[in-house]
Design a protein around this motif. Structure first.
Motif, PDB file in Angstrom:
ATOM      1  N   PHE A 120      -2.512  -3.630  -0.098  1.00 44.57           N
ATOM      2  CA  PHE A 120      -1.613  -4.786  -0.762  1.00 44.57           C
ATOM      3  C   PHE A 120      -0.916  -4.388  -0.619  1.00 44.57           C
ATOM      4  CE2 PHE A 120      -5.348  -4.751  -3.731  1.00 44.57           C
ATOM      5  CZ  PHE A 120      -5.991  -5.881  -3.441  1.00 44.57           C
ATOM      6  N   ALA A 121       0.130  -3.432  -0.818  1.00 45.06           N
ATOM      7  CA  ALA A 121       1.314  -2.574  -0.357  1.00 45.06           C
ATOM      8  C   ALA A 121       1.605  -3.241   0.509  1.00 45.06           C
ATOM      9  CB  ALA A 121       1.694  -0.947  -0.252  1.00 45.06           C
ATOM     10  N   ASN A 122       1.259  -2.961   2.253  1.00 50.29           N
ATOM     11  CA  ASN A 122       1.395  -3.489   3.006  1.00 50.29           C
ATOM     12  C   ASN A 122       1.334  -5.525   2.717  1.00 50.29           C
ATOM     13  OD1 ASN A 122       1.534  -4.589   6.235  1.00 50.29           O
ATOM     14  ND2 ASN A 122      -0.467  -2.962   6.288  1.00 50.29           N
ATOM     15  N   MET A 123       0.652  -5.383   1.952  1.00 56.49           N
ATOM     16  CA  MET A 123       0.875  -6.955   1.931  1.00 56.49           C
ATOM     17  C   MET A 123       2.518  -7.516   1.185  1.00 56.49           C
ATOM     18  SD  MET A 123      -2.726  -8.366   0.693  1.00 56.49           S
ATOM     19  CE  MET A 123      -2.273  -9.970   0.393  1.00 56.49           C
ATOM     20  N   PHE A 124       2.270  -6.668   0.103  1.00 55.91           N
ATOM     21  CA  PHE A 124       3.350  -6.510  -0.932  1.00 55.91           C
ATOM     22  C   PHE A 124       4.814  -7.027  -0.509  1.00 55.91           C
ATOM     23  CE2 PHE A 124       6.128  -5.578  -4.484  1.00 55.91           C
ATOM     24  CZ  PHE A 124       5.812  -5.949  -5.593  1.00 55.91           C
ATOM     25  N   VAL A 125       5.109  -6.448   1.078  1.00 51.86           N
ATOM     26  CA  VAL A 125       6.405  -6.525   1.859  1.00 51.86           C
ATOM     27  C   VAL A 125       6.742  -7.450   2.892  1.00 51.86           C
ATOM     28  CG1 VAL A 125       6.938  -3.810   1.206  1.00 51.86           C
ATOM     29  CG2 VAL A 125       6.066  -4.321   3.350  1.00 51.86           C
ATOM     30  N   ARG A 126       5.393  -8.484   2.707  1.00 53.66           N
ATOM     31  CA  ARG A 126       5.657  -9.192   4.189  1.00 53.66           C
ATOM     32  C   ARG A 126       6.454 -10.373   3.604  1.00 53.66           C
ATOM     33  NH1 ARG A 126       3.835  -7.317   8.860  1.00 53.66           N
ATOM     34  NH2 ARG A 126       2.501  -5.710   8.908  1.00 53.66           N
ATOM     35  N   GLY A 127       5.927 -10.778   2.437  1.00 51.42           N
ATOM     36  CA  GLY A 127       6.166 -11.998   1.863  1.00 51.42           C
ATOM     37  C   GLY A 127       6.660 -12.716   0.387  1.00 51.42           C
ATOM     38  N   VAL A 128       7.167 -13.792  -0.134  1.00 49.60           N
ATOM     39  CA  VAL A 128       7.148 -13.348  -1.481  1.00 49.60           C
ATOM     40  C   VAL A 128       5.703 -13.938  -1.571  1.00 49.60           C
ATOM     41  CG1 VAL A 128       7.768 -15.238  -3.102  1.00 49.60           C
ATOM     42  CG2 VAL A 128       9.171 -15.096  -1.466  1.00 49.60           C
ATOM     43  N   TRP A 129       4.661 -14.903  -0.633  1.00 47.25           N
ATOM     44  CA  TRP A 129       3.591 -15.749  -0.948  1.00 47.25           C
ATOM     45  C   TRP A 129       2.682 -14.291  -0.855  1.00 47.25           C
ATOM     46  CZ3 TRP A 129       2.147 -19.315  -3.916  1.00 47.25           C
ATOM     47  CH2 TRP A 129       3.123 -19.719  -4.207  1.00 47.25           C
ATOM     48  N   PRO A 130       2.699 -13.526  -0.088  1.00 48.47           N
ATOM     49  CA  PRO A 130       1.584 -12.202   0.266  1.00 48.47           C
ATOM     50  C   PRO A 130       2.018 -11.234  -1.455  1.00 48.47           C
ATOM     51  CG  PRO A 130       2.487 -12.534   2.803  1.00 48.47           C
ATOM     52  CD  PRO A 130       3.215 -13.509   1.024  1.00 48.47           C
ATOM     53  N   ALA A 131       3.550 -11.726  -1.375  1.00 52.47           N
ATOM     54  CA  ALA A 131       3.625 -10.359  -2.228  1.00 52.47           C
ATOM     55  C   ALA A 131       3.245 -10.943  -3.984  1.00 52.47           C
ATOM     56  CB  ALA A 131       5.350 -10.401  -2.518  1.00 52.47           C
TER      57      ALA A 131
END
Length: 103
Positions: free
Chosen positions: A49-60
């Motif tokens: 989830f931390a990986n997803m969080f820094v990938r952009g607005v929608w993944p965050a």
């Protein structure tokens, strides 16, 4: 006899004792392999989830609620586990921004 600080108040060390009780090493000795495996799975999940969080607005946006729930669970569980979660988030987010970790 409690030590007296320069401001005239008394100090009994209770705050320091509370912090030390939060990091009880006996807790780690009582854990069995299944519990440690589950903690590892929680850390891998929070890392994802931390990986997803820094990938952009929608993944965050997608990762925000599950990550908040896992952090709340870690805070309720034990302070060392919560700190392990925060360390995992920091390491994975830094590695993701540096393009070391793929999705």
């Amino acid at each position: 006899m409690p030590a007296t600080p320069t401001d005239g108040g008394s100090y009994d060390g209770s705050r320091l004792r509370q912090i030390a009780d939060g990091f009880d090493l006996e807790e780690f000795r009582r854990r069995n392999r299944v519990a440690l495996g589950m903690d590892g799975l929680y850390l891998v999940t929070i890392g994802f989830f931390a990986n997803m969080f820094v990938r952009g607005v929608w993944p965050a946006a997608i990762a925000a609620i599950p990550m908040a729930a896992l952090l709340y669970f870690g805070w309720s569980s034990s302070k060392p586990f919560f700190l392990a979660q925060l360390l995992t988030i920091a390491v994975v987010a830094t590695a993701t921004v540096a393009n070391v970790v793929p999705l």
